[in-house]
Design a protein around this motif. Structure first.
Motif, PDB file in Angstrom:
ATOM      1  N   THR A 168       0.833  -1.198   0.000  1.00  0.00           N
ATOM      2  CA  THR A 168       0.000   0.000   0.000  1.00  0.00           C
ATOM      3  C   THR A 168       0.875   1.259   0.000  1.00  0.00           C
ATOM      4  O   THR A 168       2.068   1.213   0.274  1.00  0.00           O
ATOM      5  CB  THR A 168      -0.934   0.020   1.221  1.00  0.00           C
ATOM      6  OG1 THR A 168      -0.147  -0.106   2.401  1.00  0.00           O
ATOM      7  CG2 THR A 168      -1.937  -1.112   1.159  1.00  0.00           C
ATOM      8  N   LYS A 169       0.243   2.360  -0.292  1.00  0.00           N
ATOM      9  CA  LYS A 169       0.915   3.649  -0.412  1.00  0.00           C
ATOM     10  C   LYS A 169       1.788   3.943   0.811  1.00  0.00           C
ATOM     11  O   LYS A 169       1.412   3.645   1.945  1.00  0.00           O
ATOM     12  CB  LYS A 169      -0.148   4.742  -0.576  1.00  0.00           C
ATOM     13  CG  LYS A 169       0.417   6.110  -0.839  1.00  0.00           C
ATOM     14  CD  LYS A 169      -0.702   7.098  -1.086  1.00  0.00           C
ATOM     15  CE  LYS A 169      -0.131   8.482  -1.300  1.00  0.00           C
ATOM     16  NZ  LYS A 169      -1.166   9.466  -1.580  1.00  0.00           N
ATOM     17  N   ASN A 170       2.970   4.522   0.562  1.00  0.00           N
ATOM     18  CA  ASN A 170       3.943   4.959   1.567  1.00  0.00           C
ATOM     19  C   ASN A 170       4.740   3.821   2.211  1.00  0.00           C
ATOM     20  O   ASN A 170       5.435   4.062   3.191  1.00  0.00           O
ATOM     21  CB  ASN A 170       3.298   5.810   2.656  1.00  0.00           C
ATOM     22  CG  ASN A 170       2.713   7.084   2.099  1.00  0.00           C
ATOM     23  OD1 ASN A 170       3.262   7.670   1.159  1.00  0.00           O
ATOM     24  ND2 ASN A 170       1.601   7.529   2.646  1.00  0.00           N
ATOM     25  N   ASN A 171       4.666   2.603   1.693  1.00  0.00           N
ATOM     26  CA  ASN A 171       5.477   1.496   2.202  1.00  0.00           C
ATOM     27  C   ASN A 171       6.672   1.268   1.291  1.00  0.00           C
ATOM     28  O   ASN A 171       6.706   1.726   0.156  1.00  0.00           O
ATOM     29  CB  ASN A 171       4.642   0.221   2.330  1.00  0.00           C
ATOM     30  CG  ASN A 171       3.642   0.319   3.451  1.00  0.00           C
ATOM     31  OD1 ASN A 171       3.863   1.009   4.435  1.00  0.00           O
ATOM     32  ND2 ASN A 171       2.523  -0.358   3.314  1.00  0.00           N
ATOM     33  N   LYS A 225       5.249   1.538   6.545  1.00  0.00           N
ATOM     34  CA  LYS A 225       5.665   2.925   6.752  1.00  0.00           C
ATOM     35  C   LYS A 225       5.931   3.172   8.227  1.00  0.00           C
ATOM     36  O   LYS A 225       5.310   2.576   9.110  1.00  0.00           O
ATOM     37  CB  LYS A 225       4.629   3.884   6.206  1.00  0.00           C
ATOM     38  CG  LYS A 225       3.252   3.710   6.793  1.00  0.00           C
ATOM     39  CD  LYS A 225       2.242   4.546   6.083  1.00  0.00           C
ATOM     40  CE  LYS A 225       0.842   4.102   6.493  1.00  0.00           C
ATOM     41  NZ  LYS A 225      -0.176   4.685   5.686  1.00  0.00           N
ATOM     42  N   TYR A 236       9.577   2.121  -3.594  1.00  0.00           N
ATOM     43  CA  TYR A 236       8.647   2.835  -2.719  1.00  0.00           C
ATOM     44  C   TYR A 236       7.268   2.811  -3.370  1.00  0.00           C
ATOM     45  O   TYR A 236       7.139   3.045  -4.572  1.00  0.00           O
ATOM     46  CB  TYR A 236       9.118   4.279  -2.522  1.00  0.00           C
ATOM     47  CG  TYR A 236       8.289   5.075  -1.560  1.00  0.00           C
ATOM     48  CD1 TYR A 236       8.415   4.889  -0.195  1.00  0.00           C
ATOM     49  CD2 TYR A 236       7.368   6.014  -2.022  1.00  0.00           C
ATOM     50  CE1 TYR A 236       7.653   5.625   0.704  1.00  0.00           C
ATOM     51  CE2 TYR A 236       6.604   6.750  -1.135  1.00  0.00           C
ATOM     52  CZ  TYR A 236       6.745   6.548   0.226  1.00  0.00           C
ATOM     53  OH  TYR A 236       5.987   7.273   1.110  1.00  0.00           O
ATOM     54  N   PHE A 237       6.234   2.519  -2.580  1.00  0.00           N
ATOM     55  CA  PHE A 237       4.860   2.485  -3.086  1.00  0.00           C
ATOM     56  C   PHE A 237       4.281   3.903  -3.064  1.00  0.00           C
ATOM     57  O   PHE A 237       3.916   4.424  -2.023  1.00  0.00           O
ATOM     58  CB  PHE A 237       3.993   1.538  -2.249  1.00  0.00           C
ATOM     59  CG  PHE A 237       4.277   0.092  -2.528  1.00  0.00           C
ATOM     60  CD1 PHE A 237       3.614  -0.569  -3.543  1.00  0.00           C
ATOM     61  CD2 PHE A 237       5.213  -0.606  -1.790  1.00  0.00           C
ATOM     62  CE1 PHE A 237       3.876  -1.897  -3.820  1.00  0.00           C
ATOM     63  CE2 PHE A 237       5.489  -1.935  -2.052  1.00  0.00           C
ATOM     64  CZ  PHE A 237       4.813  -2.587  -3.072  1.00  0.00           C
ATOM     65  N   PHE A 238       4.216   4.513  -4.245  1.00  0.00           N
ATOM     66  CA  PHE A 238       3.638   5.844  -4.374  1.00  0.00           C
ATOM     67  C   PHE A 238       2.114   5.783  -4.407  1.00  0.00           C
ATOM     68  O   PHE A 238       1.449   6.755  -4.055  1.00  0.00           O
ATOM     69  CB  PHE A 238       4.172   6.539  -5.627  1.00  0.00           C
ATOM     70  CG  PHE A 238       5.599   6.968  -5.476  1.00  0.00           C
ATOM     71  CD1 PHE A 238       5.897   8.180  -4.891  1.00  0.00           C
ATOM     72  CD2 PHE A 238       6.636   6.150  -5.879  1.00  0.00           C
ATOM     73  CE1 PHE A 238       7.213   8.589  -4.722  1.00  0.00           C
ATOM     74  CE2 PHE A 238       7.951   6.544  -5.721  1.00  0.00           C
ATOM     75  CZ  PHE A 238       8.245   7.766  -5.141  1.00  0.00           C
ATOM     76  N   LEU A 239       1.577   4.657  -4.824  1.00  0.00           N
ATOM     77  CA  LEU A 239       0.142   4.372  -4.817  1.00  0.00           C
ATOM     78  C   LEU A 239      -0.035   2.945  -4.334  1.00  0.00           C
ATOM     79  O   LEU A 239       0.909   2.156  -4.355  1.00  0.00           O
ATOM     80  CB  LEU A 239      -0.449   4.494  -6.239  1.00  0.00           C
ATOM     81  CG  LEU A 239      -0.350   5.852  -6.921  1.00  0.00           C
ATOM     82  CD1 LEU A 239      -0.776   5.726  -8.375  1.00  0.00           C
ATOM     83  CD2 LEU A 239      -1.212   6.869  -6.197  1.00  0.00           C
ATOM     84  N   ASP A 240      -1.245   2.589  -3.922  1.00  0.00           N
ATOM     85  CA  ASP A 240      -1.511   1.199  -3.577  1.00  0.00           C
ATOM     86  C   ASP A 240      -1.187   0.321  -4.773  1.00  0.00           C
ATOM     87  O   ASP A 240      -1.582   0.625  -5.903  1.00  0.00           O
ATOM     88  CB  ASP A 240      -2.979   0.998  -3.190  1.00  0.00           C
ATOM     89  CG  ASP A 240      -3.318   1.590  -1.824  1.00  0.00           C
ATOM     90  OD1 ASP A 240      -2.391   2.057  -1.129  1.00  0.00           O
ATOM     91  OD2 ASP A 240      -4.507   1.582  -1.473  1.00  0.00           O
ATOM     92  N   TYR A 245       3.767  -3.288 -10.618  1.00  0.00           N
ATOM     93  CA  TYR A 245       2.346  -3.193 -10.292  1.00  0.00           C
ATOM     94  C   TYR A 245       1.820  -4.575  -9.929  1.00  0.00           C
ATOM     95  O   TYR A 245       1.982  -5.534 -10.693  1.00  0.00           O
ATOM     96  CB  TYR A 245       1.561  -2.628 -11.478  1.00  0.00           C
ATOM     97  CG  TYR A 245       0.098  -2.429 -11.150  1.00  0.00           C
ATOM     98  CD1 TYR A 245      -0.309  -1.383 -10.344  1.00  0.00           C
ATOM     99  CD2 TYR A 245      -0.858  -3.304 -11.624  1.00  0.00           C
ATOM    100  CE1 TYR A 245      -1.641  -1.204 -10.021  1.00  0.00           C
ATOM    101  CE2 TYR A 245      -2.196  -3.135 -11.318  1.00  0.00           C
ATOM    102  CZ  TYR A 245      -2.583  -2.087 -10.515  1.00  0.00           C
ATOM    103  OH  TYR A 245      -3.906  -1.924 -10.189  1.00  0.00           O
TER     104      TYR A 245
END
Length: 180
Positions: free
Chosen positions: A23-26, A179, A61-65, A100
């Motif tokens: 998910t985002k921010n991980n 995160k 880095y996950f910028f989006l899910d 992705y």
């Protein structure tokens, strides 16, 4: 009977939730090793064999899910042997990548697609290299995934006689860090 059991286990794996950290921010940290081997048929006019191994640690880095962007350092070792002689080559590359994951974030088995553009750390005839990777991540828990993949490399250069298409089978481990 064995096919029914295998089908049941695969269906169970695709339906079990794990809450993987895609998910985002991980963060995504890991790497893989890929290899290929080929040998010409005995009735071929040229007797040859080749071996390639590719080692690739990465960070993303996950910028989006489900969407990670990152970079990897790659080391490629290739050996080729034929009737006319042998050759070897070793290369170090840097590759920005985009990955992705195809299924929902809660799936234990999650296929993914990845693409990267490879830059040589040593100028090698101005080569341009693209790779595409498709595989499956099997989450052992919510942070660690084992991966199996097929990797396609396309390499071209300014020299019209130099180019390469390679298909590799890869295995790796990815750690998905939550995160902070």
């Amino acid at each position: 009977m064995k096919i029914n059991t295998l089908f049941f286990l695969l269906a169970l794996a695709f339906s079990m939730p794990t809450n993987a950290q895609i998910t985002k921010n991980n963060w995504l940290v890991g790497g893989d090793v890929a290899f290929s081997y080929s040998k010409t048929k005995p009735e071929s006019t040229v007797d040859s064999q080749s071996f390639t191994i590719n080692l690739t640690p990465n960070v993303g880095y996950f910028f989006l899910d489900k969407l990670a962007l990152g970079t990897r350092a790659e080391y490629t070792l290739s050996r080729y042997k034929s009737d006319s002689g042998t050759s070897k080559f070793d290369r170090f590359l840097i590759s920005p990548f985009a990955r992705y994951y195809l299924l929902n974030i809660d799936k234990m088995v999650n296929p993914f697609l990845e693409s990267s553009y490879r830059f040589s750390l040593i100028n090698e005839n101005n080569s341009r290299e693209f790779s595409a990777k498709g595989g499956v991540a099997i989450f052992l828990n919510n942070s660690v995934a084992f991966e199996a993949s097929l990797i396609y490399f396309n390499s071209t250069s300014n020299n019209t006689y130099v180019g390469n298409h390679t298909l590799l089978l890869g295995f790796g481990i990815q750690v998905h860090l939550e995160k902070l």
